[in-house]
Design an enzyme around this catalytic site. Structure first.
Site, PDB file in Angstrom:
ATOM      1  CE1 TYR A   1     -31.627  25.616 -91.707  1.00 26.14           C
ATOM      2  CE2 TYR A   1     -34.020  25.407 -91.083  1.00 26.14           C
ATOM      3  CZ  TYR A   1     -32.543  25.343 -90.877  1.00 26.14           C
ATOM      4  OH  TYR A   1     -32.119  24.693 -89.719  1.00 26.14           O
TER       5      TYR A   1
ATOM      6  CG  ASN B   1     -37.977  25.383 -92.074  1.00 24.90           C
ATOM      7  OD1 ASN B   1     -37.237  25.791 -93.112  1.00 24.90           O
ATOM      8  ND2 ASN B   1     -38.373  25.954 -91.179  1.00 24.90           N
ATOM      9  CE  LYS B   2     -38.242  29.571 -95.120  1.00 22.52           C
ATOM     10  NZ  LYS B   2     -37.284  29.584 -94.099  1.00 22.52           N
ATOM     11  CD  GLN B   3     -43.154  27.316 -98.685  1.00 21.64           C
ATOM     12  OE1 GLN B   3     -42.129  27.562 -98.375  1.00 21.64           O
ATOM     13  NE2 GLN B   3     -44.441  27.882 -98.387  1.00 21.64           N
TER      14      GLN B   3
END
Ligand SMILES: Cc1ncc(COP(=O)(O)O)c(C=O)c1O
Length: 362
Positions: free
Chosen positions: A171, A173-175
């Site tokens: 998603y 906002n992930k790394q």
């Protein structure tokens, strides 16, 4: 130098896919899987449409089904427990460790019954769960590593590389992001074949268009997403380093606030893969008032994470009530996610820290 999350390389890669005309089931998907697996030192990976889909297929791969119990953490994003319910199994929660915020191995041991068929630890906020302790039970494990790309266990194994099916989420906002998307890492070729079939409506690899030899889902990822994922893998180390540096600034800037809970430091050789920077407001402060105060000062923050067992659906379905998992509830009630992304500057961190100090001083 702080890096943008998406850049020219991703733009170029997407354009190439669009021009190739092969938007789905194309060559970038196996390439993304191969490079992801290679990075984690694991034999296989299957790219899917979300972290939740990866969890669901991981539970199916190890045979979790109707009537089973799966021991898991109540301090997680709701998807980890929901995936257990998709299989007709029951999530049995066990309280968390106050330092790591991951499932407490002693509580997990106490929650195991003769109906327990699997454990589902979550590497929450990117900090490695104590897998060596959980592995001692000899039960199959599915790891929720959706927040933990880049994390490393004390023995040097990357999180997701221990051989249990491990779910990652991509998603925004992930790394590593592909907009939406996920990956399931797998040690066994048999599991890989099953997962690849089930993500594609149960189609066997050697079958033509319309024959399906098992129940499956549409959990496919697109070639567009895989192309973005490949570019993101190229820049992953830089982005992880940017997040780790921002976390270091926060740690310094917030050190003087008495009673504030900070993310635990890496200990015993475990290494966090930085995802969010979540603090716990000092006892005696109301978390939601703090969030409102921060907003008035122009700082966006979130109450993250709420305890799963106290969500209305889980309360109603399972009769959960406050007081069942006191460590989780105390942490969940006081937790605030501060602004956190790779391009965050030291000045921005200082402003957030000043705002938080002011709000807590009122
Ligand atoms: C701990 C955890 N589990 C599962 C998920 C589900 O991932 P997705 O949103 O990609 O389905 C997420 C991410 O949102 C997560 O943070």
């Amino acid at each position: 130098m702080a890096q943008p999350v998406l850049g020219e390389a991703e733009e170029q890669a997407v354009i190439e896919v669009l021009r190739s005309g092969q938007l789905s089931l194309g060559p970038r998907i196996p390439e993304f899987e191969r490079r992801f697996a290679e990075r984690l030192g694991i034999a296989h990976a299957s790219a899917v449409s979300s972290g939740t889909a990866a969890l669901h297929l991981g539970l199916r791969a190890i045979g979790v089904g109707e009537g089973d119990e799966v021991v898991t953490s109540p301090f997680s994003f709701v998807a980890s427990a929901n995936a257990i319910l998709y299989q007709g199994a029951t999530p049995v929660f066990a309280d968390i460790d106050a330092r790591t915020l991951n499932i407490d191995p002693a509580a997990a041991a106490a929650a195991i019954t003769e109906r327990t068929t699997a454990l589902l630890p979550v590497h929450i906020f990117g900090y490695p769960a104590d897998l060596p302790a959980l592995e001692g039970h000899g039960l199959p494990i599915v790891e929720d590593a959706c927040e933990a790309l880049g994390a490393v266990h004390a023995d040097g194994t990357p999180v997701g590389g221990r051989g249990h099916p491990a779910a990652f989420g991509f998603y925004a906002n992930k790394q590593l992001t592909t907009g939406e998307g996920g990956m399931l890492t797998l040690a066994s070729a048999e599991h890989k074949a099953r997962v690849d079939s089930e993500r594609n409506q149960g189609r066997a690899p050697d079958m033509g268009w319309l024959d399906h030899d098992r129940l499956g889902f549409n959990y496919r990822i697109t070639d567009i997403q895989a192309a973005i994922g490949l570019c993101q893998l190229d820049r992953l180390d830089g982005m992880l380093a940017d997040r780790a540096r921002a976390a270091g600034w926060y740690r310094e800037a917030l050190a003087g606030i008495e009673g504030l809970g900070l993310p635990c430091e890496d200990a015993g050789g475990d290494v966090r893969g930085w995802f969010v920077f979540v603090v716990q407001v000092p006892r005696g402060h109301d978390r939601d008032t703090v969030i409102r105060g921060l907003r008035e000062l122009g700082v966006q923050s979130k109450p993250y994470l709420p305890a799963i067992h106290l969500m209305s659906f889980y309360r109603e379905r399972f009769g959960h009530r406050p007081g069942q998992f006191p460590v989780c509830e105390d942490i969940a009630e006081r937790s605030v996610a501060l602004p956190f992304f790779p391009a965050l500057s030291e000045g921005q961190v200082a402003r957030v820290a000043e705002a938080l100090a002011r709000v807590l001083d009122r």
